[in-house]
Write a protein that holds these residues in place. Structure first.
Motif, PDB file in Angstrom:
ATOM      1  N   GLU A 111      29.860  48.749   7.282  1.00 50.26           N
ATOM      2  CA  GLU A 111      28.750  49.145   6.422  1.00 50.26           C
ATOM      3  C   GLU A 111      29.156  50.348   5.591  1.00 50.26           C
ATOM      4  O   GLU A 111      29.855  51.242   6.079  1.00 50.26           O
ATOM      5  CB  GLU A 111      27.507  49.496   7.246  1.00 50.26           C
ATOM      6  CG  GLU A 111      26.920  48.342   8.017  1.00 50.26           C
ATOM      7  CD  GLU A 111      25.636  48.725   8.749  1.00 50.26           C
ATOM      8  OE1 GLU A 111      24.990  49.716   8.336  1.00 50.26           O
ATOM      9  OE2 GLU A 111      25.291  48.063   9.730  1.00 50.26           O
ATOM     10  N   ARG A 112      28.746  50.355   4.338  1.00 51.23           N
ATOM     11  CA  ARG A 112      28.969  51.488   3.439  1.00 51.23           C
ATOM     12  C   ARG A 112      30.430  51.918   3.420  1.00 51.23           C
ATOM     13  O   ARG A 112      30.754  53.103   3.409  1.00 51.23           O
ATOM     14  CB  ARG A 112      28.069  52.659   3.831  1.00 51.23           C
ATOM     15  CG  ARG A 112      26.576  52.330   3.734  1.00 51.23           C
ATOM     16  CD  ARG A 112      25.718  53.491   4.139  1.00 51.23           C
ATOM     17  NE  ARG A 112      25.943  53.863   5.533  1.00 51.23           N
ATOM     18  CZ  ARG A 112      25.375  54.930   6.117  1.00 51.23           C
ATOM     19  NH1 ARG A 112      24.583  55.713   5.416  1.00 51.23           N
ATOM     20  NH2 ARG A 112      25.607  55.192   7.388  1.00 51.23           N
ATOM     21  N   SER A 114      32.669  51.723   5.744  1.00 55.96           N
ATOM     22  CA  SER A 114      33.200  52.296   6.977  1.00 55.96           C
ATOM     23  C   SER A 114      33.266  51.257   8.091  1.00 55.96           C
ATOM     24  O   SER A 114      32.364  50.430   8.242  1.00 55.96           O
ATOM     25  CB  SER A 114      32.331  53.470   7.443  1.00 55.96           C
ATOM     26  OG  SER A 114      32.779  53.960   8.695  1.00 55.96           O
ATOM     27  N   TRP A 115      34.345  51.346   8.888  1.00 63.66           N
ATOM     28  CA  TRP A 115      34.505  50.489  10.059  1.00 63.66           C
ATOM     29  C   TRP A 115      34.189  51.247  11.347  1.00 63.66           C
ATOM     30  O   TRP A 115      34.362  50.709  12.447  1.00 63.66           O
ATOM     31  CB  TRP A 115      35.935  49.952  10.113  1.00 63.66           C
ATOM     32  CG  TRP A 115      36.263  49.100   8.936  1.00 63.66           C
ATOM     33  CD1 TRP A 115      36.747  49.504   7.730  1.00 63.66           C
ATOM     34  CD2 TRP A 115      36.082  47.691   8.831  1.00 63.66           C
ATOM     35  NE1 TRP A 115      36.892  48.436   6.880  1.00 63.66           N
ATOM     36  CE2 TRP A 115      36.494  47.307   7.537  1.00 63.66           C
ATOM     37  CE3 TRP A 115      35.623  46.708   9.726  1.00 63.66           C
ATOM     38  CZ2 TRP A 115      36.462  45.988   7.097  1.00 63.66           C
ATOM     39  CZ3 TRP A 115      35.585  45.404   9.285  1.00 63.66           C
ATOM     40  CH2 TRP A 115      36.001  45.050   7.989  1.00 63.66           C
ATOM     41  N   ASP A 116      33.746  52.471  11.217  1.00 66.24           N
ATOM     42  CA  ASP A 116      33.416  53.290  12.380  1.00 66.24           C
ATOM     43  C   ASP A 116      32.102  52.803  12.979  1.00 66.24           C
ATOM     44  O   ASP A 116      31.093  52.719  12.281  1.00 66.24           O
ATOM     45  CB  ASP A 116      33.277  54.752  11.949  1.00 66.24           C
ATOM     46  CG  ASP A 116      33.178  55.701  13.130  1.00 66.24           C
ATOM     47  OD1 ASP A 116      32.834  55.244  14.250  1.00 66.24           O
ATOM     48  OD2 ASP A 116      33.433  56.901  12.945  1.00 66.24           O
ATOM     49  N   ALA A 118      30.026  54.302  14.602  1.00 61.35           N
ATOM     50  CA  ALA A 118      28.996  55.325  14.441  1.00 61.35           C
ATOM     51  C   ALA A 118      28.274  55.213  13.107  1.00 61.35           C
ATOM     52  O   ALA A 118      27.174  55.754  12.950  1.00 61.35           O
ATOM     53  CB  ALA A 118      29.624  56.715  14.577  1.00 61.35           C
ATOM     54  N   ALA A 119      28.872  54.504  12.130  1.00 58.44           N
ATOM     55  CA  ALA A 119      28.285  54.394  10.799  1.00 58.44           C
ATOM     56  C   ALA A 119      27.281  53.252  10.689  1.00 58.44           C
ATOM     57  O   ALA A 119      26.653  53.087   9.644  1.00 58.44           O
ATOM     58  CB  ALA A 119      29.386  54.208   9.762  1.00 58.44           C
ATOM     59  N   ARG A 121      24.107  51.160  10.565  1.00 63.54           N
ATOM     60  CA  ARG A 121      22.688  51.452  10.360  1.00 63.54           C
ATOM     61  C   ARG A 121      21.831  50.186  10.347  1.00 63.54           C
ATOM     62  O   ARG A 121      20.593  50.301  10.272  1.00 63.54           O
ATOM     63  CB  ARG A 121      22.505  52.209   9.035  1.00 63.54           C
ATOM     64  CG  ARG A 121      23.132  53.598   9.047  1.00 63.54           C
ATOM     65  CD  ARG A 121      22.415  54.521  10.025  1.00 63.54           C
ATOM     66  NE  ARG A 121      23.014  55.850  10.074  1.00 63.54           N
ATOM     67  CZ  ARG A 121      23.980  56.202  10.919  1.00 63.54           C
ATOM     68  NH1 ARG A 121      24.472  55.307  11.776  1.00 63.54           N
ATOM     69  NH2 ARG A 121      24.457  57.422  10.921  1.00 63.54           N
ATOM     70  N   TRP A 343      42.425  57.430   8.000  1.00 62.91           N
ATOM     71  CA  TRP A 343      41.400  57.385   9.040  1.00 62.91           C
ATOM     72  C   TRP A 343      42.026  57.105  10.404  1.00 62.91           C
ATOM     73  O   TRP A 343      41.653  57.698  11.409  1.00 62.91           O
ATOM     74  CB  TRP A 343      40.357  56.320   8.689  1.00 62.91           C
ATOM     75  CG  TRP A 343      39.227  56.254   9.675  1.00 62.91           C
ATOM     76  CD1 TRP A 343      38.342  57.259   9.960  1.00 62.91           C
ATOM     77  CD2 TRP A 343      38.857  55.147  10.502  1.00 62.91           C
ATOM     78  NE1 TRP A 343      37.435  56.828  10.920  1.00 62.91           N
ATOM     79  CE2 TRP A 343      37.729  55.540  11.263  1.00 62.91           C
ATOM     80  CE3 TRP A 343      39.367  53.864  10.661  1.00 62.91           C
ATOM     81  CZ2 TRP A 343      37.116  54.690  12.178  1.00 62.91           C
ATOM     82  CZ3 TRP A 343      38.741  53.014  11.564  1.00 62.91           C
ATOM     83  CH2 TRP A 343      37.644  53.422  12.315  1.00 62.91           C
TER      84      TRP A 343
END
Length: 357
Positions: A111-112, A114-116, A118-119, A121, A343
């Motif tokens: 999402e947005r 990012s593959w983290d 934590a990101a 939503r 990253w």
């Protein structure tokens, strides 16, 4: 780490099949005759019960040919997410079709940009009666428009969780993404109150994704190493054939140095990718570190070697008629997939205790 005789046989068979069947036409021979889609699937679910080293072999060969097949998204991401979830019912229902190649899976994750984990939503709300409704948007979904099996990662009140969703269910919109690298299909998936079924334990999706990320980077590193090797082969062959000032350009010392540097990059990338595959196959606690190293090193090596391929081919290297530009685009696209090198170096530094950020 030397490949076994069986792994070399697998390599030869996959390479021969890819040479005979171009593009998407190779999927049926590879899955029905060779069984590549089931290599990482346990025998109890209809697979071959192999491991990361066999997947490494296949990914290398797919990288060499810039194959557009959905192997990475389906046979790696979706298969490993299901296995990591520990959901026996979901595995029994979905893995046999994926192992045979009859169905293609997609994991909607990023999402947005990012593959983290934590990101994430995308919201998953539990409704009366126990159903789940998901709302949000996912990017960079590999083969998302053609998939038969769709897994989506969303955030519940407990935490990040994994869901199985009907690909054409109400509230699911799949849009093909326009990408620089046209050999790797991607999609954007928009969810608007779409119904999904929880896979595994609620809140366990973060652990699942971290494990899948390591295996995804390991597999992608193998693809990048294979593609970089092929770039070098193409360039060396051209340097032997292209005549300038009455001599093959490969005889000029400056070009020899550049080709030697490219060779070092290719071999270094191969070593990093093999190291990650060995760690994955052994279930090593060092896997996260090895995967981060492999993704970072192989991304940068492939980009550099593909750039040299363009440069040393001259004007023809940037034409649509030559494969050099296709490798160049794949190199830069794959460098961003699952997170850019910087990253992953950050992940590595954090895992080594060099930073707390």
């Amino acid at each position: 780490m030397r490949p076994t005789e069986e792994q070399e046989d697998l390599r030869s068979t996959v390479r021969a099949s890819l040479a005979r069947h171009e593009g998407a036409a190779a999927w049926l021979p590879l899955t029905e005759q060779i069984g590549v889609a089931g290599l990482g699937v346990p025998e109890e679910y209809g697979g071959a019960g192999c491991g990361a080293r066999e997947v490494h072999v296949v990914m290398e060969e797919l990288g060499r040919s810039l194959s557009p097949l959905p192997y990475l998204g389906s046979a790696v991401l979706v298969v490993q997410a299901l296995l990591a979830s520990g959901d026996a019912r979901a595995c029994a229902g979905l893995l046999p079709g994926l192992a045979e190649g009859r169905t293609v899976g997609a994991l909607a994750w990023a999402e947005r940009g990012s593959w983290d984990p934590a990101a994430i939503r995308t919201d998953a709300a539990r409704r009366p009666g126990g159903t789940w409704r998901l709302t949000g948007a996912k990017e960079f979904v590999l083969h998302g428009t053609e998939a038969d099996v769709l897994l989506v990662v969303a955030r519940t009140a407990v935490g990040v969780s994994l869901f199985h969703m009907p690909v054409d269910g109400a509230g699911v919109r799949r849009e093909a993404a326009v990408t620089m690298d046209q050999t790797r299909a991607q999609a954007r998936i928009v969810l608007d109150g779409a119904e999904g079924r929880l896979i595994g334990a609620e809140g366990d999706g973060g652990r699942v994704l971290r494990h899948v990320l390591d295996l995804a980077c390991t597999a992608l590193a193998a693809e990048q190493a294979g593609a970089a090797e092929r770039c070098l082969e193409i360039t060396v062959a051209y340097a032997k054939e292209r005549i300038q000032f009455g001599r093959p350009i490969g005889s000029f010392q400056a070009l020899k140095h550049r080709l030697a540097d490219a060779y070092v990059l290719v071999e270094s990338a191969r070593s990093a990718a093999l190291g990650a595959a060995a760690a994955a196959a052994a279930g090593s606690p060092e896997l996260t570190r090895c995967a981060a190293v492999a993704k970072s090193a192989c991304s940068e090596a492939f980009s550099a070697v593909a750039g040299e391929t363009i440069q040393l081919h001259g004007g023809i290297g940037v034409t649509w008629e030559h494969d050099a530009q296709r490798y160049f685009k794949r190199a830069h696209g794959s460098a961003q997939l699952f997170g850019p090198p910087a990253w992953h170096r950050g992940r590595l530094a954090k895992d080594l205790g060099l930073t707390t950020a």
